[in-house]
Write an enzyme that holds these catalytic residues in place. Structure first.
Site, mmCIF file in Angstrom:
data_model
loop_
_atom_site.group_PDB
_atom_site.id
_atom_site.type_symbol
_atom_site.label_atom_id
_atom_site.label_comp_id
_atom_site.label_asym_id
_atom_site.label_seq_id
_atom_site.Cartn_x
_atom_site.Cartn_y
_atom_site.Cartn_z
ATOM 1 N N ILE A 265 3.002 0.969 8.814
ATOM 2 C CA ILE A 265 4.023 -0.048 8.007
ATOM 3 C C ILE A 265 2.938 -0.619 6.975
ATOM 4 O O ILE A 265 2.200 -1.532 7.332
ATOM 5 C CB ILE A 265 4.473 -1.214 8.728
ATOM 6 N N ASP A 266 3.160 -0.246 5.812
ATOM 7 C CA ASP A 266 2.377 -0.684 4.679
ATOM 8 C C ASP A 266 3.423 -1.957 3.971
ATOM 9 O O ASP A 266 4.543 -1.380 3.672
ATOM 10 C CB ASP A 266 1.873 0.174 3.675
ATOM 11 N N ASP B 293 4.729 -1.341 13.940
ATOM 12 C CA ASP B 293 3.320 -0.828 13.666
ATOM 13 C C ASP B 293 2.882 0.006 14.700
ATOM 14 O O ASP B 293 2.527 1.030 14.377
ATOM 15 C CB ASP B 293 2.075 -2.066 13.398
ATOM 16 N N THR C 66 3.729 -5.186 5.258
ATOM 17 C CA THR C 66 4.368 -5.900 6.420
ATOM 18 C C THR C 66 5.314 -7.067 6.049
ATOM 19 O O THR C 66 6.393 -7.334 6.410
ATOM 20 C CB THR C 66 3.293 -6.234 7.356
ATOM 21 N N GLU D 232 -4.604 2.724 10.892
ATOM 22 C CA GLU D 232 -4.697 1.197 10.553
ATOM 23 C C GLU D 232 -4.768 0.537 11.834
ATOM 24 O O GLU D 232 -5.504 -0.458 12.056
ATOM 25 C CB GLU D 232 -3.731 0.684 9.701
ATOM 26 N N HIS E 142 -2.808 -11.099 -2.276
ATOM 27 C CA HIS E 142 -3.372 -9.537 -2.184
ATOM 28 C C HIS E 142 -3.657 -8.910 -3.604
ATOM 29 O O HIS E 142 -4.404 -8.125 -4.030
ATOM 30 C CB HIS E 142 -2.337 -8.781 -1.781
ATOM 31 N N ASP F 184 -0.983 4.569 7.225
ATOM 32 C CA ASP F 184 -0.535 3.042 7.174
ATOM 33 C C ASP F 184 0.567 3.124 7.698
ATOM 34 O O ASP F 184 1.888 3.492 7.166
ATOM 35 C CB ASP F 184 -0.611 2.483 5.929
ATOM 36 N N ASP G 59 -4.252 2.315 2.359
ATOM 37 C CA ASP G 59 -3.746 1.539 1.438
ATOM 38 C C ASP G 59 -3.186 2.096 0.130
ATOM 39 O O ASP G 59 -2.635 1.586 -0.742
ATOM 40 C CB ASP G 59 -3.813 0.071 1.259
ATOM 41 N N SER H 264 3.827 -3.285 -1.065
ATOM 42 C CA SER H 264 3.679 -1.966 -0.407
ATOM 43 C C SER H 264 3.246 -0.810 -1.560
ATOM 44 O O SER H 264 3.517 -0.977 -2.690
ATOM 45 C CB SER H 264 4.660 -1.356 0.530
HETATM 46 N N1 LIG Z 1 -6.892 -10.184 0.596
HETATM 47 C C1 LIG Z 1 -6.241 -9.098 0.519
HETATM 48 N N2 LIG Z 1 -6.450 -8.479 -0.903
HETATM 49 C C2 LIG Z 1 -5.740 -7.046 -1.096
HETATM 50 N N3 LIG Z 1 -5.040 -6.763 -0.225
HETATM 51 C C3 LIG Z 1 -5.058 -7.201 1.189
HETATM 52 C C4 LIG Z 1 -5.515 -8.255 1.502
HETATM 53 N N4 LIG Z 1 -5.206 -8.681 2.630
HETATM 54 C C5 LIG Z 1 -4.461 -7.705 3.195
HETATM 55 N N5 LIG Z 1 -4.248 -6.830 2.117
HETATM 56 C C6 LIG Z 1 -3.353 -5.688 2.216
HETATM 57 O O1 LIG Z 1 -2.475 -5.479 1.118
HETATM 58 C C7 LIG Z 1 -1.817 -4.390 1.768
HETATM 59 C C8 LIG Z 1 -0.192 -4.932 0.917
HETATM 60 O O2 LIG Z 1 -0.417 -4.940 -0.536
HETATM 61 P P1 LIG Z 1 0.864 -5.405 -1.262
HETATM 62 O O3 LIG Z 1 0.791 -7.003 -1.211
HETATM 63 O O4 LIG Z 1 0.482 -4.846 -2.644
HETATM 64 O O5 LIG Z 1 2.025 -4.763 -0.693
HETATM 65 C C9 LIG Z 1 -1.652 -4.609 3.261
HETATM 66 O O6 LIG Z 1 -1.825 -3.253 3.680
HETATM 67 C C10 LIG Z 1 -2.340 -5.541 3.414
HETATM 68 O O7 LIG Z 1 -3.230 -5.320 4.368
HETATM 69 P P2 LIG Z 1 -2.358 -5.762 6.093
HETATM 70 O O8 LIG Z 1 -1.271 -4.762 6.425
HETATM 71 O O9 LIG Z 1 -3.565 -5.746 7.023
HETATM 72 O O10 LIG Z 1 -1.840 -7.215 5.989
HETATM 73 MG MG LIG Z 2 -1.353 -1.628 4.108
HETATM 74 MG MG LIG Z 3 0.051 -1.637 7.705
HETATM 75 MG MG LIG Z 4 -1.604 -4.615 8.608
#
Ligand SMILES: Nc1ncnc2c1ncn2[C@@H]1O[C@H](COP(=O)(O)O)[C@@H](O)[C@H]1OP(=O)(O)O
Ligand SMILES: [Mg+2]
Ligand SMILES: [Mg+2]
Ligand SMILES: [Mg+2]
Length: 355
Positions: A143-144, A48, A146, A71, A233, A141, A287, A257
Site C-alpha cells: 500500500i503506497d 499492508d 497509506t 516494504e 513528504h 509497495d 516508492d 502515492s
Molecule cells: N520524510 C519523507 N520524505 C519523503 N517521503 C516519505 C517520507 N516519509 C515517508 N515517505 C514515503 O512517501 C511515500 C508517500 O508519498 P506521497 O506523500 O507522495 O504519497 C510513502 O511511501 C512514505 O513512506 P511510508 O509508506 O513508509 O509512510
Molecule cells: Mg510507499
Molecule cells: Mg507502503
Molecule cells: Mg509504509
C-alpha cells in the site's frame, strides 16, 4: 528467457488486482464502517501485511527463484496472533477470489489454494531481499500512500521488476482513481502497466478496456504540478517557487502515492516534482520503480533534481539521488532548469541569512 516479459506482465497484473481487491475490502470492512475498536490494529497495518502476502505468494508461485524487495516484514506480526488471524482471513479471501477476466490457468494465474498462517507469514518475509546492482528482482509497495488510503483518497499497489538495476516492468493498481480523468465522478479503479520498450497502458481494475497512455503535449498555461498531500513528504514551498518561476498559474494537484505518476502518464497534470523536506531522507525503490518505467514508456523523462537518472541498483534506496522530476521531455527540460535556479537561489538566501 524471453525478454517480452509476457508471463511476468500477466502474473504481476493478477497479483496487483488481487491485492487491490484486498485493500478495497479492508477499507470497506475496517475504515468506512468505522468498526474499529481500540483493540483493532490500524487497518493500514492489516492491509499492508495481507497485500504483501498475497502478491508474494503469486510471484513465488510463478517465479520461485526471483528475490523480492518488499516494504514490509513479518517480525511484529508474528508476535500478534489476533492480527495474524485477520491477515490470514483477508489474504485467503483475495487469493481464492474468482477474478474472471484476464486470469489464465495455463499461465498458472488464477485462484489458489488456502494458505496457512505459517505459509503467509513466510510469504511476507520472502520480501526480504536487500536489492543491489545485479540480477532479477521484484520490488513491492503493498500500500503506497497509506495516508491517502485512510482518507478514502488515492493510494496504490505498486509492483515492479528490476533487472541489473533497471526497471523493466511496472504495474500500479489505483483502486480509487477515476478511469476517465474527464469524468472525475465516473467509475473508479485503474491498473497501469508498462513494459520497457513496449509502451504503457491503463485498464480498469477488472482488467477491461485496456488502452495505451502517453503524455500529451500540454500548453504551458495548462500545466500544473502533481505533488504529495503530506507536507512532510515533499517540499510544497519549493514546488511553489518553481511553478511561479515557470509562470504556472494552475494550482498544484495534491494526491498521495504513485497515483501521481499515473496521472502524469495520461496527461492529467503536467509535472511530478518531489524535493526532500529533511536532509538525509533517502527515497525507497518501491516508492518510485513502477512509476519510473510507466512515465518513461508514456514518453516522459524521470531524473533527480540534478538531472541524473534514478539509480535502482543501489539497494533498498535511491542512494544519492536528490529529489525527483518527471515530465514530458520538453517540459522536463524547463522544469530541471527552473529547479536548479530555485536551488541556487535558496542556497544564496541561506548563506545570506547565516552571514
Ligand atoms: N520524510 C519523507 N520524505 C519523503 N517521503 C516519505 C517520507 N516519509 C515517508 N515517505 C514515503 O512517501 C511515500 C508517500 O508519498 P506521497 O506523500 O507522495 O504519497 C510513502 O511511501 C512514505 O513512506 P511510508 O509508506 O513508509 O509512510
Ligand atoms: Mg510507499
Ligand atoms: Mg507502503
Ligand atoms: Mg509504509
Amino acid at each position: 528467457m524471453s525478454t517480452s516479459f509476457l508471463t511476468e506482465k500477466q502474473v504481476a497484473i493478477s497479483a496487483v488486482r488481487r491485492a487491490c481487491l484486498l485493500t478495497s475490502s479492508v477499507f470497506n470492512k475496517l475504515v468506512k464502517n468505522e468498526t474499529l475498536t481500540k483493540e483493532d490494529k490500524s487497518p493500514v497495518t492489516v492491509g499492508d501485511y495481507a497485500a504483501q502476502a498475497v502478491v508474494n505468494i503469486i510471484l513465488k508461485r510463478a517465479f520461485p527463484d526471483d528475490p523480492i524487495v518488499g516494504e514490509e516484514d513479518a517480525d511484529d506480526l508474528k508476535k500478534d496472533p489476533a492480527l495474524t488471524k485477520r491477515v490470514v482471513e483477508l489474504a485467503n479471501e483475495a487469493l481464492q477470489a474468482d477474478l474472471g477476466l484476464g486470469e489464465m490457468a495455463e499461465w498458472g494465474i488464477g485462484p489458489g489454494p488456502e494458505k496457512s498462517a505459517e505459509e503467509l507469514l513466510g510469504a511476507i518475509d520472502q520480501g526480504n531481499h536487500v536489492g543491489g546492482p545485479l540480477g532479477r528482482m521484484w520490488t513491492l509497495d503493498p500500500i503506497d500512500g497509506t495516508k491517502g488510503f485512510l482518507r478514502g483518497g488515492q493510494y496504490a499497489v505498486c509492483l515492479a521488476l528490476i533487472i541489473d538495476g533497471h526497471v523493466e516492468l511496472g504495474v500500479i493498481g489505483c483502486p480509487n482513481l477515476p478511469y476517465d480523468p474527464s469524468d472525475p465522478e465516473g467509475p473508479r479503479g485503474c491498473i497501469f502497466v508498462a513494459v520497457r520498450g513496449q509502451g504503457a497502458q491503463q485498464m480498469t481494475l477488472s482488467g477491461a478496456n485496456p488502452a495505451p497512455v502517453t503524455i500529451p503535449e500540454i500548453a504551458p498555461g495548462a500545466l500544473n504540478f502533481l505533488e504529495s498531500v503530506e507536507a512532510a513528504h515533499s517540499d510544497h514551498s519549493f514546488n511553489n517557487r518553481v511553478s511561479t518561476s515557470l509562470n504556472i498559474s494552475r494550482a498544484p494537484t495534491r494526491m498521495d502515492s504513485q497515483a501521481k505518476y499515473c496521472c502524469l502518464a495520461r496527461g492529467d497534470g503536467g509535472v511530478y516534482l518531489r524535493m526532500p523536506t529533511k536532509a538525509g531522507y533517502k527515497e525507497k525503490i518501491w516508492d518510485h520503480a513502477s512509476g519510473n518505467v510507466l512515465v518513461e514508456e508514456a514518453g516522459g523523462i524521470v531524473t533527480d533534481s540534478r538531472g541524473l537518472a534514478l539509480n535502482f541498483g543501489l539497494g533498498k534506496t535511491l542512494g544519492d539521488n536528490y529529489g525527483v522530476i518527471a515530465a514530458r521531455s520538453d517540459v522536463h527540460k524547463k522544469v530541471l532548469e527552473a529547479v536548479q535556479q530555485a536551488r541556487a537561489a535558496e542556497e544564496e538566501e541561506i548563506a545570506k541569512a547565516k552571514a
